[in-house]
Design a protein around this motif. Structure first.
Motif, PDB file in Angstrom:
ATOM      1  N   GLY A  12       0.814  -1.206   0.000  1.00 43.66           N
ATOM      2  CA  GLY A  12       0.000   0.000   0.000  1.00 43.66           C
ATOM      3  C   GLY A  12       0.851   1.262   0.000  1.00 43.66           C
ATOM      4  O   GLY A  12       1.896   1.309   0.643  1.00 43.66           O
ATOM      5  N   ASN A  13       0.372   2.257  -0.748  1.00 41.03           N
ATOM      6  CA  ASN A  13       1.164   3.472  -0.947  1.00 41.03           C
ATOM      7  C   ASN A  13       0.346   4.732  -0.749  1.00 41.03           C
ATOM      8  O   ASN A  13      -0.797   4.823  -1.220  1.00 41.03           O
ATOM      9  N   SER A  14       0.955   5.694  -0.065  1.00 41.57           N
ATOM     10  CA  SER A  14       0.350   7.018   0.042  1.00 41.57           C
ATOM     11  C   SER A  14       1.436   7.997   0.459  1.00 41.57           C
ATOM     12  O   SER A  14       2.215   7.715   1.371  1.00 41.57           O
ATOM     13  N   THR A  55      -2.063   7.809  -9.087  1.00 36.57           N
ATOM     14  CA  THR A  55      -1.079   7.463 -10.120  1.00 36.57           C
ATOM     15  C   THR A  55      -1.621   6.415 -11.086  1.00 36.57           C
ATOM     16  O   THR A  55      -1.454   6.537 -12.292  1.00 36.57           O
ATOM     17  N   HIS A  56      -2.271   5.378 -10.541  1.00 38.65           N
ATOM     18  CA  HIS A  56      -2.849   4.325 -11.388  1.00 38.65           C
ATOM     19  C   HIS A  56      -3.785   3.478 -10.555  1.00 38.65           C
ATOM     20  O   HIS A  56      -3.850   3.614  -9.326  1.00 38.65           O
ATOM     21  N   GLU A  57      -4.520   2.581 -11.231  1.00 41.48           N
ATOM     22  CA  GLU A  57      -5.666   1.933 -10.594  1.00 41.48           C
ATOM     23  C   GLU A  57      -5.341   0.683  -9.782  1.00 41.48           C
ATOM     24  O   GLU A  57      -6.257   0.021  -9.289  1.00 41.48           O
ATOM     25  N   THR A  59      -4.706  -1.723  -6.726  1.00 41.29           N
ATOM     26  CA  THR A  59      -5.257  -1.616  -5.368  1.00 41.29           C
ATOM     27  C   THR A  59      -4.305  -0.962  -4.381  1.00 41.29           C
ATOM     28  O   THR A  59      -4.741  -0.201  -3.515  1.00 41.29           O
ATOM     29  N   ASP A  60      -3.020  -1.255  -4.507  1.00 41.80           N
ATOM     30  CA  ASP A  60      -2.070  -0.691  -3.530  1.00 41.80           C
ATOM     31  C   ASP A  60      -1.917   0.823  -3.673  1.00 41.80           C
ATOM     32  O   ASP A  60      -1.121   1.450  -2.966  1.00 41.80           O
ATOM     33  N   HIS A  61      -2.706   1.422  -4.580  1.00 39.34           N
ATOM     34  CA  HIS A  61      -2.677   2.886  -4.759  1.00 39.34           C
ATOM     35  C   HIS A  61      -4.044   3.546  -4.585  1.00 39.34           C
ATOM     36  O   HIS A  61      -4.127   4.760  -4.456  1.00 39.34           O
ATOM     37  N   ILE A  62      -5.110   2.724  -4.612  1.00 41.73           N
ATOM     38  CA  ILE A  62      -6.454   3.346  -4.574  1.00 41.73           C
ATOM     39  C   ILE A  62      -7.378   2.841  -3.461  1.00 41.73           C
ATOM     40  O   ILE A  62      -8.498   3.330  -3.324  1.00 41.73           O
ATOM     41  N   THR A 141       7.233   5.970  -8.711  1.00 41.62           N
ATOM     42  CA  THR A 141       7.272   4.535  -8.385  1.00 41.62           C
ATOM     43  C   THR A 141       6.438   3.803  -9.420  1.00 41.62           C
ATOM     44  O   THR A 141       5.759   4.434 -10.235  1.00 41.62           O
ATOM     45  N   ASP A 142       6.456   2.492  -9.380  1.00 36.84           N
ATOM     46  CA  ASP A 142       5.705   1.675 -10.341  1.00 36.84           C
ATOM     47  C   ASP A 142       6.137   2.007 -11.764  1.00 36.84           C
ATOM     48  O   ASP A 142       5.361   2.509 -12.579  1.00 36.84           O
ATOM     49  N   LEU A 143       7.398   1.739 -12.041  1.00 35.37           N
ATOM     50  CA  LEU A 143       7.887   1.970 -13.406  1.00 35.37           C
ATOM     51  C   LEU A 143       8.844   0.860 -13.831  1.00 35.37           C
ATOM     52  O   LEU A 143       9.726   0.458 -13.073  1.00 35.37           O
ATOM     53  N   GLY A 189       7.063  -3.309 -15.663  1.00 26.73           N
ATOM     54  CA  GLY A 189       6.985  -3.847 -14.304  1.00 26.73           C
ATOM     55  C   GLY A 189       7.439  -2.848 -13.263  1.00 26.73           C
ATOM     56  O   GLY A 189       6.836  -1.777 -13.114  1.00 26.73           O
ATOM     57  N   HIS A 190       8.505  -3.218 -12.550  1.00 24.21           N
ATOM     58  CA  HIS A 190       9.000  -2.382 -11.449  1.00 24.21           C
ATOM     59  C   HIS A 190      10.517  -2.234 -11.533  1.00 24.21           C
ATOM     60  O   HIS A 190      11.208  -3.128 -12.006  1.00 24.21           O
ATOM     61  N   LEU A 191      11.037  -1.143 -10.997  1.00 25.45           N
ATOM     62  CA  LEU A 191      12.496  -0.914 -10.973  1.00 25.45           C
ATOM     63  C   LEU A 191      13.150  -1.774  -9.896  1.00 25.45           C
ATOM     64  O   LEU A 191      12.704  -1.783  -8.752  1.00 25.45           O
ATOM     65  N   GLY A 214      11.610   3.675  -2.212  1.00 14.09           N
ATOM     66  CA  GLY A 214      10.316   3.162  -1.765  1.00 14.09           C
ATOM     67  C   GLY A 214       9.746   2.084  -2.662  1.00 14.09           C
ATOM     68  O   GLY A 214      10.412   1.597  -3.574  1.00 14.09           O
ATOM     69  N   HIS A 215       8.497   1.750  -2.374  1.00 17.32           N
ATOM     70  CA  HIS A 215       7.759   0.694  -3.074  1.00 17.32           C
ATOM     71  C   HIS A 215       8.545  -0.618  -3.119  1.00 17.32           C
ATOM     72  O   HIS A 215       8.651  -1.282  -4.155  1.00 17.32           O
ATOM     73  N   LEU A 216       9.115  -0.983  -1.960  1.00 18.34           N
ATOM     74  CA  LEU A 216       9.854  -2.244  -1.883  1.00 18.34           C
ATOM     75  C   LEU A 216       8.893  -3.431  -1.873  1.00 18.34           C
ATOM     76  O   LEU A 216       7.835  -3.372  -1.247  1.00 18.34           O
TER      77      LEU A 216
HETATM   78 ZN   LIG Z   1       2.235  -0.190  -6.717  1.00 18.61          ZN
END
Ligand SMILES: [Zn+2]
Ligand SMILES: [Zn+2]
Length: 262
Positions: A12-14, A55-57, A59-62, A141-143, A189-191, A214-216
């Protein structure tokens, strides 16, 4: 400006940002209750929030976006495709709180916000750069990879929440199914920790930067490993820590120390 990742990671991210008269969240990917708790912990009231940028849809963002908007009458900003996709997950939103981003620049009181496309497996994923009083904060994040446009934006930033998602070896030999491993390692995916270190080398310039990793991934990374991998990459390349750049870690399950800058 104040910059504080409230929660950061695959669960989860905020991120909270505040200027003298504006307070916003970038994403609200935990329950409304969790986000309220985090805000109160750092001394802010959820009813002061002026906007939530999505940022995008995923769940860990909305997850908490709808609840917070309904409870505190908060406008939600996202692009049209993301709105289309997330509406069914976040519940009913008052029409005046549905803010569709039609171009890449908006202002919310004294914050000027630039959105930029990220390469990730969502319908139309964005990152955000927030400018206020000659300072720029950025959530990236999320790139799957860092495009030239993102590089340019990051070079210009004073503070960056940057993804350091996984250790490639831990992911490869870890429990995830093959397809998921492939997706995470792909350009959408993710970095990885290695990618993150290299990205930082690419954006270092004469502007001192505070970078928060972040976003580990909970399964394929741990904070000491992410930190050490990035630091080693920087030191090997001759970067002077604390002179060119500082590196710190965002917390997964509670607010990170907030950074005040002006
Ligand atoms: Zn994410
Ligand atoms: Zn995502």
């Amino acid at each position: 400006m104040i910059f504080c990742p409230l929660y950061s990671g695959s669960s989860g991210n905020s991120t909270f940002l505040a200027s003298d008269n504006t307070k916003i969240l970038v994403d609200a990917g935990l329950s409304g209750k969790n986000i309220e708790t985090a805000l109160l912990k750092i001394g802010f009231n959820p009813n002061e929030i002026d906007a939530i940028l999505v940022t995008h849809e995923h769940t860990d963002h909305i997850k908490g976006v709808g609840v917070l908007s309904r409870k505190y009458n908060i406008p939600i900003y996202a692009n049209a495709l993301t709105w289309q996709c997330m509406l069914k997950y976040i519940g009913k939103i008052k029409e005046h709180n549905i803010k569709v981003l039609y171009n890449n620049h908006i202002s919310i009181k004294d914050m000027d916000i630039t959105s930029f496309s990220t390469s990730h497996d969502a319908v139309d994923p964005y990152g955000y750069a927030i400018d206020c009083k000659n300072k720029r904060a950025c959530v990236a994040t999320d790139l799957g990879f860092i495009s030239d446009e993102i590089k340019y934006i990051l070079k210009d930033s004073d503070i960056i929440l940057l993804e350091s998602n996984h250790d490639v070896e831990m992911l490869k030999f870890g429990p995830y199914p093959y397809d998921l491993k492939r997706r995470i390692l792909s350009k959408i995916g993710h970095l990885s920790n290695d990618d993150c270190g290299k990205a930082i080398l690419n954006i270092i310039n004469n502007k001192f930067k505070k970078i928060i990793l972040g976003h580990l991934s909970k399964t394929n990374n741990y904070p000491e490993l992410a930190y050490q991998t990035v630091i080693n990459t920087l030191i090997e390349a001759g970067v002077k820590l604390n002179m060119d750049v500082t590196i710190s870690m965002a917390r997964r399950d509670k607010p990170s120390n907030y950074i005040k800058f002006k």
